[in-house]
Design an enzyme around this catalytic site. Structure first.
Site, PDB file in Angstrom:
ATOM      1  CG  HIS A  26      -1.691  -1.347   1.944  1.00 14.51           C
ATOM      2  ND1 HIS A  26      -3.322  -0.843   0.142  1.00 14.51           N
ATOM      3  CD2 HIS A  26      -2.467  -2.515   1.562  1.00 14.51           C
ATOM      4  CE1 HIS A  26      -3.732  -2.426   0.336  1.00 14.51           C
ATOM      5  NE2 HIS A  26      -3.561  -2.973   1.662  1.00 14.51           N
ATOM      6  CB  SER A  67       2.409  -2.437   2.480  1.00 11.81           C
ATOM      7  OG  SER A  67       1.373  -3.026   2.118  1.00 11.81           O
ATOM      8  CB  ILE A  82       1.997  -7.654  12.374  1.00 16.94           C
ATOM      9  CG1 ILE A  82       2.657  -7.239  13.119  1.00 16.94           C
ATOM     10  CG2 ILE A  82       2.142  -6.931  11.149  1.00 16.94           C
ATOM     11  CD1 ILE A  82       2.723  -5.579  13.657  1.00 16.94           C
TER      12      ILE A  82
HETATM   13  C1  LIG Z   1      -7.087 -10.860   4.176  1.00 20.24           C
HETATM   14  C2  LIG Z   1      -6.121  -9.793   4.296  1.00 20.24           C
HETATM   15  C3  LIG Z   1      -5.029  -9.315   3.555  1.00 20.24           C
HETATM   16  C4  LIG Z   1      -4.478  -8.248   3.685  1.00 20.24           C
HETATM   17  N1  LIG Z   1      -3.934  -7.582   2.826  1.00 20.24           N
HETATM   18  C5  LIG Z   1      -2.689  -7.524   2.576  1.00 20.24           C
HETATM   19  C6  LIG Z   1      -2.244  -6.387   1.962  1.00 20.24           C
HETATM   20  O1  LIG Z   1      -3.067  -6.073   0.959  1.00 20.24           O
HETATM   21  N2  LIG Z   1      -0.943  -5.396   1.946  1.00 20.24           N
HETATM   22  C7  LIG Z   1      -0.550  -5.305   3.436  1.00 20.24           C
HETATM   23  O2  LIG Z   1       0.784  -4.706   3.733  1.00 20.24           O
HETATM   24  N3  LIG Z   1      -0.907  -6.376   4.274  1.00 20.24           N
HETATM   25  C8  LIG Z   1      -1.974  -7.027   4.467  1.00 20.24           C
HETATM   26  N4  LIG Z   1      -2.227  -7.902   4.981  1.00 20.24           N
HETATM   27  C9  LIG Z   1      -1.675  -8.303   6.254  1.00 20.24           C
HETATM   28  C10 LIG Z   1      -0.625  -9.219   6.058  1.00 20.24           C
HETATM   29  O3  LIG Z   1      -1.310  -9.738   5.593  1.00 20.24           O
HETATM   30  C11 LIG Z   1       0.192  -9.438   7.527  1.00 20.24           C
HETATM   31  O4  LIG Z   1       0.171  -7.954   7.957  1.00 20.24           O
HETATM   32  C12 LIG Z   1       1.116 -10.279   7.027  1.00 20.24           C
HETATM   33  O5  LIG Z   1       1.204 -11.833   6.314  1.00 20.24           O
HETATM   34  C13 LIG Z   1       1.840 -10.160   8.894  1.00 20.24           C
HETATM   35  O6  LIG Z   1       3.093 -11.221   8.701  1.00 20.24           O
HETATM   36  P1  LIG Z   1       3.275 -12.064  10.197  1.00 20.24           P
HETATM   37  O7  LIG Z   1       4.121 -12.607   9.655  1.00 20.24           O
HETATM   38  O8  LIG Z   1       2.921 -11.340  11.296  1.00 20.24           O
HETATM   39  O9  LIG Z   1       1.899 -13.098   9.892  1.00 20.24           O
HETATM   40  P2  LIG Z   1       1.936 -14.894  10.125  1.00 20.24           P
HETATM   41  O10 LIG Z   1       2.139 -15.140   8.479  1.00 20.24           O
HETATM   42  O11 LIG Z   1       0.734 -14.892  10.128  1.00 20.24           O
HETATM   43  O12 LIG Z   1       3.075 -15.837  10.006  1.00 20.24           O
HETATM   44  C14 LIG Z   1       3.397 -16.372  11.635  1.00 20.24           C
HETATM   45  C15 LIG Z   1       3.816 -17.168  11.855  1.00 20.24           C
HETATM   46  O13 LIG Z   1       4.001 -17.180  13.107  1.00 20.24           O
HETATM   47  C16 LIG Z   1       3.451 -19.118  13.257  1.00 20.24           C
HETATM   48  N5  LIG Z   1       3.248 -19.418  14.463  1.00 20.24           N
HETATM   49  C17 LIG Z   1       2.333 -19.078  15.732  1.00 20.24           C
HETATM   50  N6  LIG Z   1       1.909 -19.404  16.650  1.00 20.24           N
HETATM   51  C18 LIG Z   1       3.332 -20.165  16.679  1.00 20.24           C
HETATM   52  C19 LIG Z   1       3.618 -21.067  17.937  1.00 20.24           C
HETATM   53  N7  LIG Z   1       3.809 -21.109  19.467  1.00 20.24           N
HETATM   54  N8  LIG Z   1       4.754 -21.366  17.884  1.00 20.24           N
HETATM   55  C20 LIG Z   1       5.614 -21.611  16.555  1.00 20.24           C
HETATM   56  N9  LIG Z   1       5.115 -20.528  15.691  1.00 20.24           N
HETATM   57  C21 LIG Z   1       3.960 -20.177  15.191  1.00 20.24           C
HETATM   58  C22 LIG Z   1       2.643 -19.476  12.325  1.00 20.24           C
HETATM   59  O14 LIG Z   1       2.662 -21.253  11.850  1.00 20.24           O
HETATM   60  C23 LIG Z   1       3.038 -18.828  11.481  1.00 20.24           C
HETATM   61  O15 LIG Z   1       4.227 -19.029  10.180  1.00 20.24           O
HETATM   62  C24 LIG Z   1      -3.566  -8.624   5.548  1.00 20.24           C
HETATM   63  C25 LIG Z   1      -3.981 -10.133   5.481  1.00 20.24           C
HETATM   64  C26 LIG Z   1      -5.449 -10.100   5.404  1.00 20.24           C
HETATM   65  C27 LIG Z   1      -5.625 -11.115   6.490  1.00 20.24           C
END
Ligand SMILES: Cc1cc2nc3c(=O)[nH]c(=O)nc-3n(C[C@H](O)[C@H](O)[C@H](O)COP(=O)(O)OP(=O)(O)OC[C@H]3O[C@@H](n4cnc5c(N)ncnc54)[C@H](O)[C@@H]3O)c2cc1C
Ligand SMILES: Cc1cc2nc3c(=O)[nH]c(=O)nc-3n(C[C@H](O)[C@H](O)[C@H](O)COP(=O)(O)OP(=O)(O)OC[C@H]3O[C@@H](n4cnc5c(N)ncnc54)[C@H](O)[C@@H]3O)c2cc1C
Lengths: 486, 424
Positions: free
Chosen positions: A49, A343, A337
């Site tokens: 974004h 982004s 997050i």
């Molecule tokens: C519908 C939707 C649309 C979106 N669109 C956008 C967009 O267009 N642009 C944008 O910037 N953002 C967007 N987002 C947000 C973006 O996808 C997220 O902010 C980002 O993917 C978050 O990444 P993360 O690593 O925090 O989470 P995740 O990818 O969920 O990673 C967390 C990881 O932790 C692991 N985990 C959890 N618990 C444990 C545990 N107890 N022990 C070991 N591992 C564990 C999980 O298996 C997972 O792999 C969107 C989100 C959604 C849901």
């Protein structure tokens, strides 16, 4: 004993790991899945974004604008495809024109470059397939599209190239605070680390609860999508948003970096117990169609190849939580997050590193740090001469396995043996795309399985499609009496 | 750069028959290119009986049928390359290939025969809300796992679509000890051969549920069940008709689609109905010297028809190599057109100069008919009528027209279904 344990190998955990691998630190990533990027990172809108919509005072607003600006350099270094296609927020009536103005003002406050309001005609010229009723749009040239899982995989791979370890199938079940360190337990293993970074996505509250009484909770907010075949490519040229509402950015129509078209997401609050509910549902998909029709009536849903859903990590605080815990020293939360988390990822990684360095000011740099990820060979895109040269070096690039996307055996083997390599059918598909084409793996599936078994010394029946219980084959056939039995 | 008289792309029954026939007609240098590790095409995984009744007057298995042609090919010392992918063909008949032995090579051919076969349809077949669990296979992919790799894909199975491969797999899975619970077909009739319905379903008490489809899939990692619902005339699920089955596997048998990426890239015209190249009565495509035969042109249900059609193409390719003036679009051309009740006709055009004796028209009807006729008209005047007791979309029909019936006109030749005693 590690200096740092990062929990979660989504785009956030992986980006943080790569940023911290610039320093002479012993780092491990603990991921409960059997691959990286299997949480929210694999199911979202894939948009970088521009960053005009979050409140100018919010952390997510700041992180978004900063992260967006970092994307070119990051994607160049990590060999991840990224395109600044620009976005349009379209207005249909006078009230919405005001919304465009206030988004423009907010964007200026946040320092979003190049924002401009376009007339209805100018929108029609850029996007002939949108509805005629559109009166104006806010154009943001810096918005882009990326493949989120490829970015996460690339971050993780480069982090590992620079010395970080990755433990898959490591679900953190408990954390004990000891003098000067944490003991982190899975069901059959314990890891100790001086600092914990919690990047566990929708489970970040549960992980934090292992050491403290959580002062935040994370609710899953589901978003569903349609994904259309590449034949629909060109339906829209920019990311198209309706005017935002309280529920979020609304249902968008967007090109993907691979040339498909994405329609979604809706926004549905689930109960805190539904953190696995990544299923799509008929009623919400219908709602998405109806709502998207307000901006584009000609979406060819007959080209739909799949539907999918992702879970936003909706924090009770309303904003990103990126800080050292006030209750537990050396425990850094990177929680809540939600969008625009993808982004913001490069900026979040920098912020987390600076928090760590504030706590540990004497951290030395990693003299061997190399920000460049070895580029992937993309056989189909190479010239004949380059192909020839590649095959002479390694004949396995001459054998085409995926006939739809023209992917060679060499590319698949490389995707398996790289750091953070693929181990499942979908894992290979996310990395090199076999099975993502017209036949959806009908022809190459068995061949990819064969390569996986050979390269990883596994049995055919060990190979999973995706998660741990997603077995593909159930056992051997009754060999021998086949011929007369049929 | 290497030069051949004829290069055949695809070593399935179509490519093999074309190559053998071309050699018999005197073509000298012939090369067959096959991307798989063996010749025979899809036949190698069809280990059941039922091939060759027309061509050899006996019942063979798929591999046995293929073997007859492979033996001939070897005896004639026709060259072939295995494990070699054709990446591209050009209008001026250059062929770009890739394999791990010699890398990328460019081959020149005086004539090309396209025989790339088809692939299974998947897209949209199962755009059902839910998770994306493992355990959903194309029937042909499951056939490959079971018959070629020697692995079972599941224990309790529901099949969506009643195409022939699905029917054959219902029996195959049953014989392997799996339980096949049902075959759901959204249409009010099956797309498969009657003989397969009898021998693969009825004989094993597997229910064929016409006008039914899968509306939900249970399970997150692996399939745990499906919901099947009856559909109305508009193919919309009827509420209250849900039946749930506990199963771990879903096989999709929802049709085949000719594999024409190479043809499209070369600029060959494609018929939007067959999804195969537009061909004339010589099986020549819209690019002179490039011929096509077998499933790449239109989906066949019997390999015997593939063989006949491909011999014809091989023959024409050999003649073209010896005399390029024989190419199409020279003399009088009559277009064929599918009318009332007929889905498509191959060939799409008849080149009068090129036919000797008679021309064979292959077609599929759109619906199930009893006691109906196929009426062939030229310029609106009926020239032939053939009675059929039973016509169905699942069974390809062949109609031969004698040359002397075809007056040299610019008119269209049409085929339509005429109901004799009312449609059933
Ligand atoms: C519908 C939707 C649309 C979106 N669109 C956008 C967009 O267009 N642009 C944008 O910037 N953002 C967007 N987002 C947000 C973006 O996808 C997220 O902010 C980002 O993917 C978050 O990444 P993360 O690593 O925090 O989470 P995740 O990818 O969920 O990673 C967390 C990881 O932790 C692991 N985990 C959890 N618990 C444990 C545990 N107890 N022990 C070991 N591992 C564990 C999980 O298996 C997972 O792999 C969107 C989100 C959604 C849901
Ligand atoms: C899964 C399945 C099951 C069937 N079961 C039956 C049955 O039970 N009974 C029956 O009578 N008929 C059956 N048929 C139909 C019958 O087998 C086919 O009509 C016949 O095999 C078609 O022959 P073909 O040579 O046109 O195609 P194929 O047999 O598909 O051969 C095409 C060949 O071309 C090769 N090829 C394709 N592209 C390239 C390229 N770019 N470079 C190099 N090589 C290439 C392929 O690898 C393949 O070997 C079945 C078909 C399928 C798909």
């Amino acid at each position: 004993m590690y200096d740092i344990a990062i929990i979660g190998a989504g785009v956030i955990g992986s980006a943080v790991a790569r940023e911290l691998s610039r320093y002479a630190l012993k780092i491990v990533i603990l991921e409960r899945g059997n691959d990286v990027a299997v949480g929210t990172t694999k199911a979202n809108s894939a948009i970088v974004h521009a960053g005009y919509d979050a409140p100018a005072t919010s952390l997510k607003g700041k992180m978004n604008v900063k992260g967006n600006a970092m994307y070119d350099e990051v994607c160049q270094a990590l060999d991840v495809p990224f395109k600044r296609v620009g976005s349009l927020v379209v207005a249909q009536h006078d009230e919405e024109l005001e919304t465009l103005e206030s988004l423009l003002e907010n964007g200026k406050l946040l320092g979003v470059p190049g924002l401009e309001i376009l007339s209805g005609d100018a929108v029609a010229a850029r996007e002939p397939n949108l509805n005629q009723s559109i009166k104006a749009a806010l154009y943001a040239p810096t918005a882009g599209i990326v493949e989120p899982w490829e970015l996460a995989i690339a971050y993780c791979e480069n982090a590992m190239d620079n010395g970080v370890s990755l433990k898959l199938n490591f679900e953190v079940k408990g954390i004990d605070r000891k003098a000067g360190c944490f003991e982190i337990h899975s069901k059959d293993e314990t890891v100790t680390a001086s600092t914990v970074i919690n990047a566990a996505g929708v489970y970040a509250d549960a992980v934090y609860n292992m050491v403290a009484d959580s002062h935040f909770t994370i609710k899953p907010r589901r978003g569903q999508y349609y994904l259309l075949d590449k034949e629909a490519n060109g339906l829209v040229n920019h990311v198209i948003f309706p005017c935002p509402s309280k529920l979020g950015k609304g249902i968008l129509v967007a090109p993907t970096i691979d040339g498909n078209v994405l329609i979604g997401p809706d926004s549905q609050d689930l109960t805190p117990f539904d953190k696995e509910a990544t299923n799509t549902t008929g009623d919400r998909l219908q709602y998405i169609r109806e709502t998207a029709a307000a901006i584009c009536e000609v979406v060819p849903y007959k080209l739909n190849i799949t539907t999918f859903a992702g879970l936003r990590a909706e924090p009770s605080t309303g904003d990103f939580i990126i800080e050292e815990s006030m209750e537990v020293k050396n425990f850094i939360n990177v929680a809540g997050i939600k969008s625009p988390g993808l982004s913001s990822a490069p900026a979040i990684a920098e912020r987390v590193a600076s928090i760590y360095l504030d706590i540990n000011p004497n951290t030395a740099e990693n003299p061997a740090f190399n920000p460049i990820r070895r580029p992937r060979v993309k056989f189909a895109d190479m010239t004949i001469e380059a192909k020839q040269e590649m095959i002479e070096k390694d004949p396995r690039y001459g054998r085409i396995i995926c006939r739809c996307e023209m992917i060679s055996e060499g590319e698949i083997i490389d995707a398996i043996h790289r750091n953070a390599g693929g181990r499942t059918l979908n894992g290979i598909k996310r990395r090199v795309r076999p099975g993502a084409g017209r036949c959806q793996g009908g022809f190459c599936g068995p061949r990819v399985m064969e390569i996986l078994t050979r390269e990883l010394s596994l049995k055919m029946t060990d190979i999973k499609q995706e998660g741990l219980d997603s077995y593909i084959l159930t056992g051997k056939t009754k060999r021998g009496d086949e011929d007369d039995a049929i | 750069m290497t030069q051949y008289d004829i290069v055949v792309i695809g070593g399935g029954p179509a490519g093999l028959a074309a190559a053998v026939e071309a050699r018999e007609q005197g073509a000298k240098s012939i090369l067959v290119i096959e991307r798989d590790r063996e010749l025979g095409g899809i036949l190698q995984q069809c280990i059941h009986n039922g091939f060759g009744l027309r061509v050899f007057n006996e019942e063979l298995t798929g591999p046995e049928y293929a073997e007859r042609f492979i033996d001939e090919l070897e005896a004639m010392a026709i060259e072939y390359l295995l494990d070699t992918m054709v990446l591209e063909i050009t209008q001026d008949r250059q062929i770009i290939i890739s394999n791990s032995e010699k890398g990328i090579q460019i081959i020149n051919a005086k004539s090309i025969v396209l025989a790339m076969g088809c692939r299974e349809r998947t897209r949209g077949a199962l755009a059902i809300p839910g998770y994306r669990p493992a355990g959903v296979f194309n029937a042909g992919t499951a056939q490959r796992y079971i018959n070629v790799e020697g692995y079972m894909v599941g224990k309790r199975v529901v099949i969506l679509g009643s195409g022939d491969i699905g029917l054959i797999m219902a029996r195959r899975m049953t014989l392997e000890g799996a339980q096949v619970l049902a075959v759901a077909e959204i249409m009010p009739f099956s797309g498969g051969l009657t003989r397969n319905i009898v021998q693969c379903l009825d004989d094993y008490n597997i229910p064929l549920m016409l006008s039914h489809t899968i509306t939900a899939i249970k399970g997150k990692d692996r399939v745990e069940g499906v919901v099947i619902q009856k559909v109305d005339q508009k193919m919309q699920p009827i509420p209250g008709t849900e039946i749930e089955y506990k199963c771990d596997t879903i096989l999709l048998s929802v049709g085949l689609i000719p594999e024409n990426e190479l043809s499209r890239k070369a600029g060959i015209a494609i018929d939007p109905v067959t999804n195969g190249p537009v061909v004339n009565s010589n099986m020549e495509t819209t690019i002179p010297g490039i011929f096509a035969c077998g499933n790449v042109v239109h989906v066949h249900d019997l390999v015997d028809f593939v063989t006949e059609e491909s011999r014809h193409a091989g023959n024409a390719a050999a003649k073209y190599v010896m005399d390029e003036s024989r190419s199409n679009h020279k003399g009088t051309v009559i277009r064929t057109k599918a009318e009332e009740g007929v889905g498509y006709i191959v060939p799409q055009q008849i080149d009068m100069d090129s036919i000797d004796g008679k021309v064979a028209l292959f077609m599929r009807v759109r619906n199930v008919y009893h006691n109906a006729s196929l009426s062939v008209k030229l310029g609106g005047v009926e020239i032939k009528r053939v009675k059929h007791r039973h016509l169905a979309p699942g069974e390809m029909v062949r109609v031969d027209i004698d040359k002397q019936l075809i007056k040299e006109t610019q008119a269209e030749m049409t085929v339509s279904v005429v109901l004799e005693e009312g449609r059933v």
